[in-house]
Design an enzyme around this catalytic site. Structure first.
Site, PDB file in Angstrom:
ATOM      1  N   HIS A 113       0.835  -1.219   0.000  1.00  0.00           N
ATOM      2  CA  HIS A 113       0.000   0.000   0.000  1.00  0.00           C
ATOM      3  C   HIS A 113       0.865   1.263   0.000  1.00  0.00           C
ATOM      4  O   HIS A 113       0.358   2.356   0.273  1.00  0.00           O
ATOM      5  CB  HIS A 113      -0.942   0.003   1.207  1.00  0.00           C
ATOM      6  CG  HIS A 113      -2.033  -1.015   1.084  1.00  0.00           C
ATOM      7  ND1 HIS A 113      -2.834  -1.369   2.144  1.00  0.00           N
ATOM      8  CD2 HIS A 113      -2.450  -1.778   0.038  1.00  0.00           C
ATOM      9  CE1 HIS A 113      -3.703  -2.276   1.746  1.00  0.00           C
ATOM     10  NE2 HIS A 113      -3.482  -2.567   0.477  1.00  0.00           N
ATOM     11  N   SER A 182      -7.541  -7.105   9.779  1.00  0.00           N
ATOM     12  CA  SER A 182      -8.961  -7.470   9.967  1.00  0.00           C
ATOM     13  C   SER A 182      -9.505  -8.235   8.773  1.00  0.00           C
ATOM     14  O   SER A 182     -10.634  -8.714   8.796  1.00  0.00           O
ATOM     15  CB  SER A 182      -9.779  -6.189  10.173  1.00  0.00           C
ATOM     16  OG  SER A 182      -9.700  -5.373   9.003  1.00  0.00           O
ATOM     17  N   ALA A 225       0.066  -8.879  19.382  1.00  0.00           N
ATOM     18  CA  ALA A 225       1.154  -9.335  18.504  1.00  0.00           C
ATOM     19  C   ALA A 225       2.482  -9.457  19.251  1.00  0.00           C
ATOM     20  O   ALA A 225       3.271 -10.375  18.985  1.00  0.00           O
ATOM     21  CB  ALA A 225       1.300  -8.364  17.332  1.00  0.00           C
TER      22      ALA A 225
HETATM   23  N1  APR Z   1      -2.003  -7.229  18.197  1.00  0.00           N
HETATM   24  C1  APR Z   1      -2.515  -7.933  17.156  1.00  0.00           C
HETATM   25  N2  APR Z   1      -3.585  -7.540  16.441  1.00  0.00           N
HETATM   26  C2  APR Z   1      -4.150  -6.370  16.786  1.00  0.00           C
HETATM   27  C3  APR Z   1      -3.671  -5.568  17.847  1.00  0.00           C
HETATM   28  C4  APR Z   1      -2.543  -6.043  18.562  1.00  0.00           C
HETATM   29  N3  APR Z   1      -2.028  -5.361  19.581  1.00  0.00           N
HETATM   30  N4  APR Z   1      -4.469  -4.459  17.943  1.00  0.00           N
HETATM   31  C5  APR Z   1      -5.395  -4.575  16.967  1.00  0.00           C
HETATM   32  N5  APR Z   1      -5.216  -5.723  16.283  1.00  0.00           N
HETATM   33  C6  APR Z   1      -5.988  -6.238  15.149  1.00  0.00           C
HETATM   34  C7  APR Z   1      -7.457  -5.841  15.177  1.00  0.00           C
HETATM   35  O1  APR Z   1      -8.216  -6.783  15.924  1.00  0.00           O
HETATM   36  C8  APR Z   1      -7.806  -5.871  13.686  1.00  0.00           C
HETATM   37  O2  APR Z   1      -8.255  -7.172  13.309  1.00  0.00           O
HETATM   38  O3  APR Z   1      -5.464  -5.665  13.974  1.00  0.00           O
HETATM   39  C9  APR Z   1      -6.482  -5.576  12.982  1.00  0.00           C
HETATM   40  C10 APR Z   1      -6.432  -4.191  12.364  1.00  0.00           C
HETATM   41  O4  APR Z   1      -7.423  -4.135  11.366  1.00  0.00           O
HETATM   42  P1  APR Z   1      -7.611  -2.779  10.533  1.00  0.00           P
HETATM   43  O5  APR Z   1      -7.685  -1.629  11.470  1.00  0.00           O
HETATM   44  O6  APR Z   1      -8.743  -3.026   9.588  1.00  0.00           O
HETATM   45  O7  APR Z   1      -6.250  -2.615   9.728  1.00  0.00           O
HETATM   46  P2  APR Z   1      -5.789  -3.419   8.441  1.00  0.00           P
HETATM   47  O8  APR Z   1      -6.376  -4.793   8.419  1.00  0.00           O
HETATM   48  O9  APR Z   1      -4.327  -3.308   8.367  1.00  0.00           O
HETATM   49  O10 APR Z   1      -6.437  -2.558   7.246  1.00  0.00           O
HETATM   50  C11 APR Z   1      -6.105  -2.945   5.934  1.00  0.00           C
HETATM   51  O11 APR Z   1      -7.290  -1.021   5.079  1.00  0.00           O
HETATM   52  O12 APR Z   1      -7.803   1.173   5.333  1.00  0.00           O
HETATM   53  C12 APR Z   1      -7.038   0.307   4.618  1.00  0.00           C
HETATM   54  O13 APR Z   1      -5.016   0.782   3.558  1.00  0.00           O
HETATM   55  C13 APR Z   1      -5.582   0.583   4.822  1.00  0.00           C
HETATM   56  O14 APR Z   1      -3.766  -1.002   4.919  1.00  0.00           O
HETATM   57  C14 APR Z   1      -5.048  -0.686   5.450  1.00  0.00           C
HETATM   58  C15 APR Z   1      -6.071  -1.726   5.051  1.00  0.00           C
END
Ligand code: APR
Length: 239
Positions: A113, A182, A225
């Site tokens: 990204h 997510s 994590a």
């Molecule tokens: N340890 C592990 N997992 C965690 C922690 C933690 N401390 N804190 C949060 N999470 C998990 C949440 O439960 C969630 O499932 O990380 C995930 C984050 O999800 P999102 O906020 O949706 O982020 P992401 O999946 O990276 O989004 C993907 O969406 O908006 C676009 O370009 C943006 O790259 C991003 C993409």
């Protein structure tokens, strides 16, 4: 089995791996999309319609990222160790635009990204490191023209980077590990299915909670994590 064959490993990370370093995720209750509207700050049309708001959004995130308190955590460092010590290839594909995997030492790394600390110019072929605020009036350091600089970030509706290389690795890997995502955004959310279909890959999800694709994984562990990833890497590297 995996270690004996030195099976290639593909790792996908999302914002959750950087949460304990102090960076926001997107869809958690305190996430970025709870405070900003994607259509106003993260699409090509948003940049055409309101470049100042888009620059403000990324200037805020860039300034937060270069804060000395924001450092790679033990999960980032564990993945860099896995790349160093695993007998086979380890490809780390991150959805994150922060620089924490690189600063932790990961080298075989794809930012699908883009990267928050890079900019490019719509007037010339500039692509360069950039940590300062950016605006419509900022002149391009290469061609000198203003109005053409943008964050080197993939917006919704744009093609993620290095997809051919990613799919080639998924088709050949023995283990696919998804961490801190997510499973909301494609194509990344579909990588687990691709790995299963094309290589019969063993798949594992390490996340705070079940992702949208949780049922597609052979194994899963839920928790922070910084607890799960170092322990998982230790177990993988222990013959
Ligand atoms: N340890 C592990 N997992 C965690 C922690 C933690 N401390 N804190 C949060 N999470 C998990 C949440 O439960 C969630 O499932 O990380 C995930 C984050 O999800 P999102 O906020 O949706 O982020 P992401 O999946 O990276 O989004 C993907 O969406 O908006 C676009 O370009 C943006 O790259 C991003 C993409």
């Amino acid at each position: 089995m995996l270690r004996d064959e030195a099976a290639p490993i593909v790792i996908l990370t999302g914002a959750g791996i950087s949460k304990e370093s102090g960076l926001h995720t997107f869809r958690d209750p305190d996430g970025i999309w709870a405070r900003y509207d994607i259509s106003e700050v993260a699409t090509p049309d948003a940049f055409i319609n309101n470049p100042d708001l888009v620059h403000h959004f990324y200037n805020d995130r860039r300034a937060a990222l270069i804060d000395p308190d924001i450092q790679p955590n033990t999960a980032h460092r564990a993945l860099a160790r896995l790349e160093r010590e695993w007998p086979g290839d380890v490809l780390l594909v991150t959805q994150n635009i922060d620089d924490l995997h690189g600063r932790a030492g990961s080298k075989n790394l794809i930012h699908m990204h883009g990267e928050l600390l890079k900019i490019r110019c719509n007037h010339c072929d500039l692509l360069t490191h950039w940590s300062d605020p950016l605006g419509r009036e900022t002149p391009c350091p290469a061609c000198g023209k203003s109005g053409g600089l943008r964050p080197h970030v993939v917006w919704f509706g744009e093609m993620p980077l290095e997809m051919e290389r990613i799919y080639a690795a998924l088709a050949d890997c023995g283990l696919f590990i998804s961490i801190g995502t997510s499973g909301n955004v494609y194509p990344a959310a579909g990588f687990v299915q691709t790995a299963r279909d094309e290589a019969g890959t063993e798949t594992i999800e390490l996340n705070l909670e079940p992702s949208n694709g949780a049922t597609l994984f052979d194994h899963s562990q839920y928790g922070p994590a910084t607890e799960l990833v170092p322990a998982f890497v230790n177990a993988l590297l222990t013959p």
